[in-house]
Design an enzyme around this catalytic site. Structure first.
Site, short mmCIF file in Angstrom:
data_model
loop_
_atom_site.label_atom_id
_atom_site.label_comp_id
_atom_site.label_asym_id
_atom_site.label_seq_id
_atom_site.Cartn_x
_atom_site.Cartn_y
_atom_site.Cartn_z
N LYS A 104 0.84 -1.19 0.00
CA LYS A 104 0.00 0.00 0.00
C LYS A 104 0.88 1.24 0.00
O LYS A 104 1.54 1.56 0.99
CB LYS A 104 -0.92 0.05 1.23
CG LYS A 104 -2.00 1.10 1.03
CD LYS A 104 -2.55 1.69 2.31
CE LYS A 104 -1.72 2.77 2.89
NZ LYS A 104 -1.68 4.04 2.12
N GLU A 161 11.11 1.50 9.52
CA GLU A 161 12.02 2.62 9.23
C GLU A 161 11.25 3.89 9.52
O GLU A 161 10.30 4.23 8.80
CB GLU A 161 12.44 2.58 7.76
CG GLU A 161 13.17 1.33 7.35
CD GLU A 161 14.48 1.13 8.08
OE1 GLU A 161 15.08 2.13 8.51
OE2 GLU A 161 14.88 -0.03 8.25
N CYS A 171 13.78 11.49 5.37
CA CYS A 171 14.00 11.12 6.77
C CYS A 171 15.45 11.35 7.18
O CYS A 171 15.73 11.52 8.36
CB CYS A 171 13.61 9.67 7.00
SG CYS A 171 14.44 8.56 5.86
N GLU A 188 10.31 16.04 14.91
CA GLU A 188 10.59 16.00 13.47
C GLU A 188 9.63 16.94 12.75
O GLU A 188 8.41 16.83 12.91
CB GLU A 188 10.38 14.56 12.97
CG GLU A 188 10.81 14.40 11.54
CD GLU A 188 10.53 13.00 11.00
OE1 GLU A 188 9.47 12.44 11.32
OE2 GLU A 188 11.37 12.50 10.25
#
Ligand code: NDP
Length: 481
Positions: A173, A248, A282, A385
């Site tokens: 997905k 991750e 990232c 973040e």
């Protein structure tokens, strides 16, 4: 409007409910297509197709699976320009970036694991004269793959290639925000003869289609890249099923400039690591830590170059900064910068939306490259973040202080160090809590090395043999002659 379809069992099909989600072009803010709002029924159909394909794909052998992956790589490469354009429209990234990074890396992922499929990973261990242990590695089963929107085809192929190479059928997905290249990959896989059911791609929202994959009892392993909170939720859903999970997750990566650094190289590297893909990688270095003796000059140059980055239409070859992926994400970044101001941060450049966009992009989701100074490491801006074109700059006095600053977040994905002193580089690199530390470079990737994070940046490693191990289960056959 273009409609994207699911790829299930070697066919392109609409969602059973006939429900659709809009696909928005970030550069214009306008819908330009629609994608299936798949649910548990569509996911179940994909898992059934994968189950039907499973034994034949596993029994095909590494050579033939490798040949299929090479054919897929060739077909993707042949359509590079079309895919780069799709990626740029769908995500808002500069087409130059999609041409040079996203699509070539997708081809490389497929080729790398096509070759990896050939290797026999069995081991033989003798127990003296008594027994021979043969450790064979068998496919783990149906692999569930969930990927994010920032590097859509790049990260999708990074997961599906090793899963397929190791002999597993896949149910994937992609992010609902960037489904276009994944949908095209599904079509291409059919065109180039991948056996039906081996690669199934189901579009839809994370909360419905993504959850359905993670919760499905017949999916044996989940490989996920995305945010840390989503990773925690996926872990909780997968745990009672005892699935293998590889996560991750996010990062708040330090980019450290020592006093003995080659400052030109460090500056060029810092501009890339701060703002590439509008800071939506990232691995971006979102905390720039500069030695006190170089701080003023380095920060002045960083601000100067950040202010000069060419913001514009992602489809313009000369654009260096495109649009952010969605209005919601742009708003989140805006709120983060407002919060930085409230915390006492000084916005040295950026800090708002550009006012000189081309006509076509007036309603697009843009934000200017932003540099913020004057915040302690425990400020929210240095802890959370932001995942956009926003970096903080901070000063340090010595190696021990900067190691402490580098490690002072819950994340541990990557770091960059700029220094001419190899001994210092090695010592600092060993002390930094991260899965990858780059010295005098950033985002230099060898697909053989383990990739992943520590602390809240993830669980497990991808890349090379680590990925092949994740997508297989070892079995020991102990024989007494
Ligand atoms: P999200 O975690 O929001 O989404 C990632 C994927 O998970 C999407 O396909 C999403 O679908 C899906 N998803 C969301 N909720 C669920 C759920 N409950 N169950 C199953 N699937 C779900 O991340 P973003 O897409 O916003 O990506 C940005 C994040 O990814 C950043 O935090 C970034 O650091 C991280 N990232 C990490 C990388 C790494 O290698 N460590 C690399 C790249 C990004 P949908 O989009 O439809 O919601």
């Amino acid at each position: 409007m273009d409609s994207i379809l699911n790829t299930i069992g070697g066919r392109q099909i609409a969602p059973h409910s006939e429900k659709w989600l809009p696909n928005i072009e970030p550069a214009t803010g306008q819908p330009y297509g629609k994608l299936p709002e798949s649910d548990v029924t569509d996911v179940d159909a994909a898992v059934q197709a994968a189950s039907a394909a499973r034994d034949a794909w596993a029994e095909l052998g590494g050579q033939e699976r490798g040949a299929h992956l090479h054919a897929l790589a060739d077909a993707v490469e042949a359509r590079s320009e079309e895919l780069a354009r799709l990626e740029s429209i769908d995500n808002g990234k500069p087409i130059a970036l999609a041409r040079t990074i996203d699509i070539p890396r997708a081809v490389q992922n497929l080729r790398f694991f096509a070759d990896a499929a050939h290797t026999d990973r069995s081991e033989i261990l003798r127990t003296g004269e008594q027994a021979i242990n043969t450790v064979i590695r068998q496919p783990v089963g149906i692999a569930g793959v969930i990927s994010p929107w920032n590097l859509p085809l790049y990260l999708l192929t990074w997961k599906i290639a090793p899963a397929l190479a190791a002999g597993n059928p896949v149910v994937a997905k992609p992010s609902e925000l960037t489904p276009a290249t994944a949908a095209r990959l599904g079509e291409i896989s059919i065109e180039c003869g991948l056996p039906p059911g081996v690669l199934n791609i189901v579009h839809g929202s994370g909360g419905i289609a993504g959850e359905a994959i993670v919760a499905h009892p017949d999916v044996s392993a989940i490989s996920f890249t995305g945010g840390t909170e989503t990773g925690a939720r996926i872990s909780a859903t997968a745990a009672p099923h005892f699935k293998k999970v590889s996560l991750e997750l996010g990062g708040k990566n330090p980019n450290i400039i020592f006093d003995d650094a080659d400052l030109d190289a460090a500056l060029a590297g810092s501009i890339r690591s701060s703002f590439a893909n509008q800071g939506q990688i990232c691995l971006c270095g979102s905390r720039v830590l500069v030695h006190a003796s170089r701080y003023e000059a380095f920060v002045d140059s960083l601000v100067d170059q950040a202010s000069k980055l060419r913001i514009g239409d992602p489809l313009d070859d000369k654009t260096q900064q495109g649009a952010l992926v969605s209005a919601a994400h742009r708003d989140k970044i805006m709120a983060s910068v407002e919060h930085a101001r409230d915390e006492g941060g000084e916005v040295l450049c950026g800090g708002g939306v550009p006012d000189d966009l081309p006509d076509r992009c007036q309603d697009g989701f843009y934000y200017r490259p932003t540099v913020i100074a004057g915040l302690p490491m425990d400020a929210a801006t240095n802890q959370q973040e932001i995942f956009g074109p926003v970096v903080t700059v901070s000063m340090f006095e010595d190696d021990d202080e900067v190691i402490e600053m580098a490690n002072a977040t819950r994340y541990g994905l990557s770091a960059s160090i700029w220094t001419r002193d190899a001994v210092r580089a090695r010592r600092v690199a060993e002390c930094i809590e991260a899965g990858t530390v780059w010295v005098n470079c950033w985002l230099l990737r060898d697909l053989r090395v383990p990739f992943g994070g520590v602390k809240h940046s993830g669980v497990g490693r991808e890349g090379g043999e680590e990925a092949m191990r994740f997508f297989t289960e070892p079995k020991t056959i102990c024989e007494v002659p």
